[in-house]
Design a protein around this motif. Structure first.
Motif, mmCIF file in Angstrom:
data_model
loop_
_atom_site.group_PDB
_atom_site.id
_atom_site.type_symbol
_atom_site.label_atom_id
_atom_site.label_comp_id
_atom_site.label_asym_id
_atom_site.label_seq_id
_atom_site.Cartn_x
_atom_site.Cartn_y
_atom_site.Cartn_z
ATOM 1 N N UNK A 171 0.831 -1.213 0.000
ATOM 2 C CA UNK A 171 0.000 0.000 0.000
ATOM 3 C C UNK A 171 0.865 1.264 0.000
ATOM 4 N N UNK A 172 1.935 1.205 0.756
ATOM 5 C CA UNK A 172 2.878 2.331 0.818
ATOM 6 C C UNK A 172 3.458 2.611 -0.572
ATOM 7 N N UNK A 173 3.882 1.540 -1.259
ATOM 8 C CA UNK A 173 4.448 1.694 -2.606
ATOM 9 C C UNK A 173 3.448 2.329 -3.561
ATOM 10 N N UNK A 174 2.179 1.905 -3.439
ATOM 11 C CA UNK A 174 1.141 2.461 -4.331
ATOM 12 C C UNK A 174 0.998 3.967 -4.070
ATOM 13 N N UNK A 175 0.919 4.317 -2.767
ATOM 14 C CA UNK A 175 0.740 5.734 -2.422
ATOM 15 C C UNK A 175 1.925 6.578 -2.880
ATOM 16 N N UNK A 176 3.119 6.005 -2.743
ATOM 17 C CA UNK A 176 4.334 6.761 -3.103
ATOM 18 C C UNK A 176 4.655 6.648 -4.599
ATOM 19 N N UNK A 177 3.793 5.933 -5.332
ATOM 20 C CA UNK A 177 4.019 5.690 -6.773
ATOM 21 C C UNK A 177 5.362 4.995 -7.046
ATOM 22 N N UNK A 178 5.718 4.096 -6.145
ATOM 23 C CA UNK A 178 6.959 3.319 -6.358
ATOM 24 C C UNK A 178 6.585 1.948 -6.921
#
Length: 280
Positions: A171-178
């Motif tokens: 979820x963090x990666x999605x939010x950070x566009x990583x």
């Protein structure tokens, strides 16, 4: 009355009760048994709880907590420095053996990570290429020398669950566009915290021992499964990018399948259940 009876039956100590899995097991058991746990980092909430003890595996001796709690069952779900863990588990094994109590050890599919051509079953010989797998094998071997009735070794595949570190990271990666790392050649089985905690509860209630493979009965490709997880998140409409990681050109298995030590039907699971529980 039933509940009272049960309560006097066991005193359970969970090493690593502040972690994701240890915490889930604590929540599952604490209404049925006198349940105690350890946490590592100072925390106001934990300090108020008389059933939780601060324990630093590198500095404290596990004996002190064992002497205070006097458990009939110890569940080890602890993380931390590997050499400190080895020492702690040696002390733990001595205590368990001497006091004729029981130890439930949370192990990992990584004890088989050197075998990539096929899934692994409970009686297969362990062999690992990773430091983590090696370390788990050392503890397993130590415990397998103890009287069989006193030990349950639970080998887990990747654990998912709404609050699991893996899902949080995605979820963090999605939010950070990583980009999200996926392993297209990795064939594995999976589980979640809800199922593992029920399985642990059953193993305690039925006084089961031996080696258990607590993974889904079906196999999934890592990349497909992670993509299905991402699709199950209702909240995001962002474009997600994936980074394919190839460790080998061939399909590689990292799966712990149950064959000999089967739990009842309602405690078995398939990967689809994990996805539908994430949707809730």
């Amino acid at each position: 009355m039933k509940r009272q009876e049960k309560e006097s039956k066991h005193r359970i100590l969970i090493l690593g009760a502040s972690g994701f899995l240890g915490g889930a097991i604590y929540k599952e058991l604490c209404s049925y048994f006198k349940t105690f746990g350890t946490y590592n980092t100072s925390n106001k909430q934990y300090e108020k709880n008389k059933h939780l003890f601060q324990y630093n595996i590198e500095e404290d001796d596990v004996y002190e907590i064992l002497e205070i709690v006097r458990p009939t069952i110890v569940i080890s779900a602890i993380r931390g420095d590997f050499s400190a863990q080895l020492v702690a588990h040696q002390h733990l094994a001595e205590y368990v053996f001497t006091n004729k109590i029981k130890l439930i050890f949370i192990s990992s599919a990584n004890v088989f990570d050197a075998y990539s051509k096929y899934p692994s079953y409970e009686t297969d010989k362990t062999l690992s290429n990773s430091i983590y797998g090696h370390f788990k094998i050392k503890i397993e071997n130590m415990l397998l020398r103890m009287p069989k009735k006193q030990v349950a070794i639970l080998r887990l595949p990747m654990v998912f669950g709404a609050q699991s570190p893996r899902i949080m990271e995605i979820q963090e990666h999605i939010k950070e566009k990583e980009p999200i790392e996926v392993f297209p050649n990795l064939i594995m089985n999976v589980t979640n915290d809800l199922k593992v905690t029920q399985q642990v509860h059953y193993i305690i209630n039925r006084n089961k021992s031996g080696v258990f493979h607590l993974g889904s009965s079906d196999l999934v490709h890592h990349d497909d499964f992670i993509k299905e997880i991402v699709d199950s998140f209702e909240w995001h409409n962002k474009k997600v990018t994936y980074k394919n990681v190839y460790t080998t050109n061939d399909d590689r298995y990292l799966a712990v399948l149950p064959k000999y030590n089967l739990l009842p039907k309602h405690l078995q699971l398939v990967s689809q259940q994990i996805l539908s529980e994430l949707k809730l």
